[in-house]
Design a protein around this motif. Structure first.
Motif, mmCIF file in Angstrom:
data_model
loop_
_atom_site.group_PDB
_atom_site.id
_atom_site.type_symbol
_atom_site.label_atom_id
_atom_site.label_comp_id
_atom_site.label_asym_id
_atom_site.label_seq_id
_atom_site.Cartn_x
_atom_site.Cartn_y
_atom_site.Cartn_z
ATOM 1 N N GLY A 1 0.823 -1.211 0.000
ATOM 2 C CA GLY A 1 0.000 0.000 0.000
ATOM 3 C C GLY A 1 0.850 1.252 0.000
ATOM 4 O O GLY A 1 0.532 2.226 -0.689
ATOM 5 N N SER A 2 1.980 1.225 0.744
ATOM 6 C CA SER A 2 2.839 2.414 0.764
ATOM 7 C C SER A 2 3.443 2.654 -0.610
ATOM 8 O O SER A 2 3.539 3.803 -1.057
ATOM 9 C CB SER A 2 3.973 2.231 1.771
ATOM 10 N N VAL A 3 3.845 1.557 -1.266
ATOM 11 C CA VAL A 3 4.397 1.731 -2.614
ATOM 12 C C VAL A 3 3.351 2.360 -3.525
ATOM 13 O O VAL A 3 3.627 3.309 -4.270
ATOM 14 C CB VAL A 3 4.870 0.375 -3.167
ATOM 15 N N ALA A 4 2.119 1.847 -3.420
ATOM 16 C CA ALA A 4 1.045 2.385 -4.256
ATOM 17 C C ALA A 4 0.826 3.860 -3.951
ATOM 18 O O ALA A 4 0.649 4.682 -4.858
ATOM 19 C CB ALA A 4 -0.243 1.608 -4.019
ATOM 20 N N THR A 5 0.867 4.212 -2.656
ATOM 21 C CA THR A 5 0.683 5.610 -2.272
ATOM 22 C C THR A 5 1.785 6.479 -2.851
ATOM 23 O O THR A 5 1.526 7.586 -3.334
ATOM 24 C CB THR A 5 0.688 5.721 -0.742
ATOM 25 N N ALA A 6 3.023 5.963 -2.811
ATOM 26 C CA ALA A 6 4.131 6.732 -3.368
ATOM 27 C C ALA A 6 3.910 6.980 -4.857
ATOM 28 O O ALA A 6 4.120 8.088 -5.351
ATOM 29 C CB ALA A 6 5.439 5.988 -3.144
ATOM 30 N N PHE A 7 3.449 5.945 -5.567
ATOM 31 C CA PHE A 7 3.160 6.102 -6.992
ATOM 32 C C PHE A 7 2.112 7.186 -7.206
ATOM 33 O O PHE A 7 2.256 8.047 -8.071
ATOM 34 C CB PHE A 7 2.641 4.781 -7.571
ATOM 35 N N GLU A 8 1.047 7.137 -6.400
ATOM 36 C CA GLU A 8 -0.018 8.122 -6.572
ATOM 37 C C GLU A 8 0.496 9.532 -6.323
ATOM 38 O O GLU A 8 0.217 10.452 -7.090
ATOM 39 C CB GLU A 8 -1.146 7.852 -5.593
ATOM 40 N N LEU A 9 1.250 9.693 -5.234
ATOM 41 C CA LEU A 9 1.755 11.025 -4.892
ATOM 42 C C LEU A 9 2.649 11.553 -5.998
ATOM 43 O O LEU A 9 2.583 12.725 -6.365
ATOM 44 C CB LEU A 9 2.543 10.963 -3.595
ATOM 45 N N PHE A 10 3.464 10.658 -6.554
ATOM 46 C CA PHE A 10 4.346 11.071 -7.645
ATOM 47 C C PHE A 10 3.508 11.537 -8.831
ATOM 48 O O PHE A 10 3.776 12.581 -9.422
ATOM 49 C CB PHE A 10 5.244 9.899 -8.024
ATOM 50 N N GLY A 11 2.473 10.757 -9.138
ATOM 51 C CA GLY A 11 1.574 11.152 -10.224
ATOM 52 C C GLY A 11 0.915 12.484 -9.950
ATOM 53 O O GLY A 11 0.837 13.351 -10.826
ATOM 54 N N PHE A 12 0.477 12.669 -8.709
ATOM 55 C CA PHE A 12 -0.176 13.930 -8.343
ATOM 56 C C PHE A 12 0.786 15.103 -8.470
ATOM 57 O O PHE A 12 0.403 16.177 -8.925
ATOM 58 C CB PHE A 12 -0.699 13.868 -6.911
ATOM 59 N N SER A 13 2.039 14.876 -8.059
ATOM 60 C CA SER A 13 2.974 15.997 -8.102
ATOM 61 C C SER A 13 3.223 16.408 -9.558
ATOM 62 O O SER A 13 3.338 17.586 -9.854
ATOM 63 C CB SER A 13 4.268 15.643 -7.382
ATOM 64 N N TYR A 14 3.270 15.424 -10.453
ATOM 65 C CA TYR A 14 3.425 15.783 -11.860
ATOM 66 C C TYR A 14 2.192 16.476 -12.393
ATOM 67 O O TYR A 14 2.283 17.393 -13.204
ATOM 68 C CB TYR A 14 3.750 14.538 -12.696
ATOM 69 N N LEU A 15 1.038 16.021 -11.932
ATOM 70 C CA LEU A 15 -0.201 16.642 -12.385
ATOM 71 C C LEU A 15 -0.243 18.092 -11.920
ATOM 72 O O LEU A 15 -0.661 18.986 -12.666
ATOM 73 C CB LEU A 15 -1.387 15.872 -11.800
ATOM 74 N N TYR A 16 0.212 18.333 -10.701
ATOM 75 C CA TYR A 16 0.261 19.699 -10.186
ATOM 76 C C TYR A 16 1.271 20.521 -10.978
ATOM 77 O O TYR A 16 1.001 21.660 -11.356
ATOM 78 C CB TYR A 16 0.613 19.675 -8.695
ATOM 79 N N GLY A 17 2.433 19.909 -11.251
ATOM 80 C CA GLY A 17 3.432 20.624 -12.029
ATOM 81 C C GLY A 17 2.940 20.951 -13.420
ATOM 82 O O GLY A 17 3.233 22.005 -13.976
ATOM 83 N N PHE A 18 2.151 20.057 -13.973
ATOM 84 C CA PHE A 18 1.630 20.256 -15.325
ATOM 85 C C PHE A 18 0.588 21.368 -15.363
ATOM 86 O O PHE A 18 0.617 22.229 -16.239
ATOM 87 C CB PHE A 18 1.038 18.942 -15.827
ATOM 88 N N SER A 19 -0.321 21.359 -14.373
ATOM 89 C CA SER A 19 -1.456 22.280 -14.462
ATOM 90 C C SER A 19 -1.273 23.520 -13.596
ATOM 91 O O SER A 19 -1.925 24.529 -13.832
ATOM 92 C CB SER A 19 -2.733 21.568 -14.042
ATOM 93 N N GLY A 20 -0.417 23.444 -12.583
ATOM 94 C CA GLY A 20 -0.221 24.581 -11.704
ATOM 95 C C GLY A 20 -1.369 24.820 -10.761
ATOM 96 O O GLY A 20 -1.504 25.904 -10.217
ATOM 97 N N SER A 21 -2.206 23.817 -10.538
ATOM 98 C CA SER A 21 -3.343 24.030 -9.644
ATOM 99 C C SER A 21 -3.697 22.729 -8.938
ATOM 100 O O SER A 21 -3.480 21.642 -9.462
ATOM 101 C CB SER A 21 -4.548 24.517 -10.431
ATOM 102 N N MET A 22 -4.244 22.861 -7.733
ATOM 103 C CA MET A 22 -4.712 21.693 -7.003
ATOM 104 C C MET A 22 -6.165 21.379 -7.318
ATOM 105 O O MET A 22 -6.650 20.298 -7.034
ATOM 106 C CB MET A 22 -4.601 21.936 -5.492
ATOM 107 N N LYS A 23 -6.892 22.338 -7.839
ATOM 108 C CA LYS A 23 -8.341 22.171 -8.047
ATOM 109 C C LYS A 23 -8.591 21.254 -9.239
ATOM 110 O O LYS A 23 -8.017 21.444 -10.310
ATOM 111 C CB LYS A 23 -8.987 23.522 -8.321
#
Lengths: 474, 180
Positions: free
Chosen positions: A164-186
């Motif tokens: 589960g922790s590995v999966a969480t790390a994957f998700e967070l990494f994906g989220f951080s790229y998504l944030y970097g891509f869009s510049g927004s949390m919304k």
């Protein structure tokens, strides 16, 4: 209008009330259980009283739409069945393991996990979405290791928390790229950014990681290896909760992402999701063929069910969401029905296929219930599972993935083969005189009868699925 | 400052810090001794804090140093010292496995570098946020505001998450009557 928040707040308060009731009445062990049941039932009734239609937003960050209310109902129903099923395991030994302890905390953990699912479906930004998923997962790690006297449970908990922790790390990494891509949390602003620039490499890296991360939690094919071990090692009621609640939350998470931020690249996602769905169905089915332990068998069965549910995401939003809600209700009923029967059998016997021998002679009601559960999971008309699978396939057909649907239907034949193994064990195999007698208490009898009627009723009442779709389309 | 312009200087600093962070991160997982790897981890965390400082997020930098470099690592080191025999015999890895892992990592690195290099607008060292966006007071205000920029719901959910983790951890760890 603020009526919409009341069920959420009650659900949020429930864990504290349950634990508090244990402190107020330390001698009376039925009080926390009763409080938990009444709480879930009350929230469920209140959700049904809401007048659906418009999307409500609170604090600019918490949205409640029709899909959200439906998913809340599914999750609450699953939680109610979960604690109803687990009560027996706190009263006596079962399946060769000692009885569980700390029922109030157990109920609290389940209701917090349910609230995590509610958070996922209400989230408007990445942070809330992520926290919701964690809120639904972290109590499960503890629940898997709840039986301290059983080394298998600790092993299951450790495996689960590592994966589960590995999966969480994957998700967070994906989220951080998504944030970097869009510049927004919304989520809404991310959706705009995705519409404007749907081919950005950053976006696709994030999609890749998010699908990997959620693949772990939804037990999709290359990431499913933890599931059989965890399902086998965890206490039986926790296995049931894992198979239903945790899957429902994971699929909701995927639905929120695919029809929210990623709505404009949905058609490009279809090939990936199709491949994942196809291999997951096949892997789950092939794995289930060779199992002799009932819980391991249910683990593989639930892997292939996850693949079937994934089919629905290929379709357009309304059809997909209604198919998923409906199938989750059906799956919850049938899965818990099977687990109740396994629980009764496992009380004095080992939880294996051999323990099913002679069930039809000893207790025909249980044998009929097991048959109905198995046929519903396999998708045989006129049971609920047939309509549910039909809607999933319909949603996939809207995306014109006919080859995939044909593959899934053919796979259903394999599924039917192994579900019939259950029925063969109960009806055809000669009785074994050495097996201990079965004991069924009132609580179990009530649940089995209600769920059997539920599976039959939901299948032959066509307006339910239509209603869901009409309300979602509003 | 005449030799290097400000932007170039911060670019150079970024790559320097990033290289040190990657180096210490690799050293963390390569170190044979757990204690050494924990020490390398401190440097990696401090590097992260410096990156935060370069982005004018002073509060995040402080939190990073206090919570991670100061708190978590001390905890990790305590755990290692109290269970000193942990993981000493688990270091025999066969070569093909290492080789396959290396290949997968290299392929992954290639994909990441290729994809990221393709993205325009990434080589901007100056922060795009307004000045003071990540300062302590605006940070706290946004954390607790209920408006569109506020994060009060995630903030409260974190408290629930920590609480339930605590309850579950105590339940798993405590001894009840009848257990010796």
């Amino acid at each position: 209008m603020n009526n919409f928040l009341i069920p959420d707040i009650l659900l949020l308060a429930l864990p504290f009330v349950v634990i508090g009731s244990h402190f107020l009445f330390p001698k009376r062990h039925t009080v926390p259980f009763a409080v938990g049941c009444i709480g879930f039932l009350g929230v469920f009734v209140m959700l049904n009283l809401l007048v659906l239609g418009e999307t409500q937003t609170f604090l600019s960050n918490w949205k409640i739409d029709s899909f959200g209310v439906f998913m809340r109902e599914v999750l609450i129903l699953a939680a109610l069945l979960g604690i109803w099923f687990s009560k027996d395991y706190f009263e006596h030994d079962a399946d060769g393991k000692e009885q569980l302890h700390q029922l109030p905390e157990f109920i609290a953990a389940i209701s917090v996990a349910t609230f995590g699912g509610v958070t996922v479906v209400s989230a408007c930004d990445l942070l809330t979405l992520f926290l919701g998923l964690e809120l639904a997962t972290i109590p499960m790690y503890a629940l898997a290791a709840w039986n301290k006297s059983d080394p298998g449970g600790s092993e299951a908990g450790t495996k689960y928390i590592l994966m589960g922790s590995v999966a969480t790390a994957f998700e967070l990494f994906g989220f951080s790229y998504l944030y970097g891509f869009s510049g927004s949390m919304k989520l809404a602003e991310i959706a705009t950014a995705v519409t404007q620039n749907g081919t950005s490499p950053l976006l696709w890296i994030s999609v890749l990681f998010l699908i990997c991360g959620i693949g772990f939690k939804l037990t999709l094919f290359p990431f499913h290896t933890w599931a059989p071990d965890v399902y086998e090692g965890a206490p039986t009621p926790v296995t049931a909760v894992l198979a239903v609640t945790s899957k429902a939350v994971a699929i909701t998470f995927l639905v929120i992402l695919v029809f929210g931020p990623f709505a404009s690249i949905h058609t490009q996602l279809i090939p990936f999701l199709s491949i994942l769905a196809a291999v997951t169905i096949l892997a789950g089915n092939l794995g289930a063929l060779k199992q002799s332990r009932l819980r391991r068998f249910m683990a593989y069965s639930s892997i292939s069910q996850a693949g079937y549910i994934l089919l629905a995401i290929l379709g357009p939003e309304i059809v997909a969401k209604s198919a998923i809600v409906y199938y989750l209700v059906v799956y919850t009923f049938a899965n818990y029905l099977a687990f109740f029967v396994f629980g009764i059998i496992g009380q004095h016997r080992t939880e294996g296929f051999d323990s099913l021998r002679g069930l039809s002679k000893e207790n025909p009601t249980l044998a009929i219930a097991l048959t109905i559960a198995a046929f519903s999971l396999a998708g045989i008309p006129p049971l609920a599972g047939f309509i549910g699978k039909f809607m999933l396939f319909e949603s996939a057909a809207e995306a014109k993935t006919y080859g995939l649907i044909a593959f899934a239907v053919l796979n259903n034949v394999i599924a039917l083969y192994y579900y019939i193994q259950l029925i063969k064990g109960a009806w055809v195999d000669p009785p074994d005189e050495n097996l201990p007698r079965l004991e069924v208490n009132k609580r179990q009898k009530f649940a089995v009868v209600v769920l059997t009627i539920g599976v039959l009723f939901v299948g032959v009442v066509p307006f339910l699925s239509e209603n869901i779709r009409n309300i979602l389309a509003m | 400052m005449t030799l290097l312009s400000d932007a170039l200087f911060s670019d150079v600093m970024f790559y320097l810090v990033a290289a040190v962070m990657i180096g210490t991160a690799i050293a963390t997982i390569m170190a044979k001794n757990l204690l050494q790897s924990a020490v390398f981890l401190i440097f990696s965390f401090v590097g992260t804090a410096i990156l935060y400082l370069m982005l004018h997020a002073e509060f995040m930098a402080m939190a990073q140093i206090m919570v991670y470099a100061g708190g978590v690592i001390i905890f990790v080191i305590f755990t290692i010292l109290l269970t000193s025999h942990l993981g000493e015999s688990a270091l025999h890895i066969k070569l093909p496995r290492t080789f396959i892992a290396l290949m997968i990592s290299l392929a992954f690195l290639w994909v990441m570098v290729r994809f990221v290099v393709l993205t325009p607008d990434l080589n901007v060292a100056t922060p795009t946020a307004t000045s003071g966006y990540a300062s302590l007071s605006s940070f706290a205000l946004r954390l607790l505001s209920t408006g569109p920029e506020g994060f009060v719901i995630p903030f409260e959910i974190i408290s629930l998450l920590l609480l339930v983790t605590l309850v579950c951890a105590i339940t798993i760890a405590r001894k009840f009557k009848g257990e010796e």
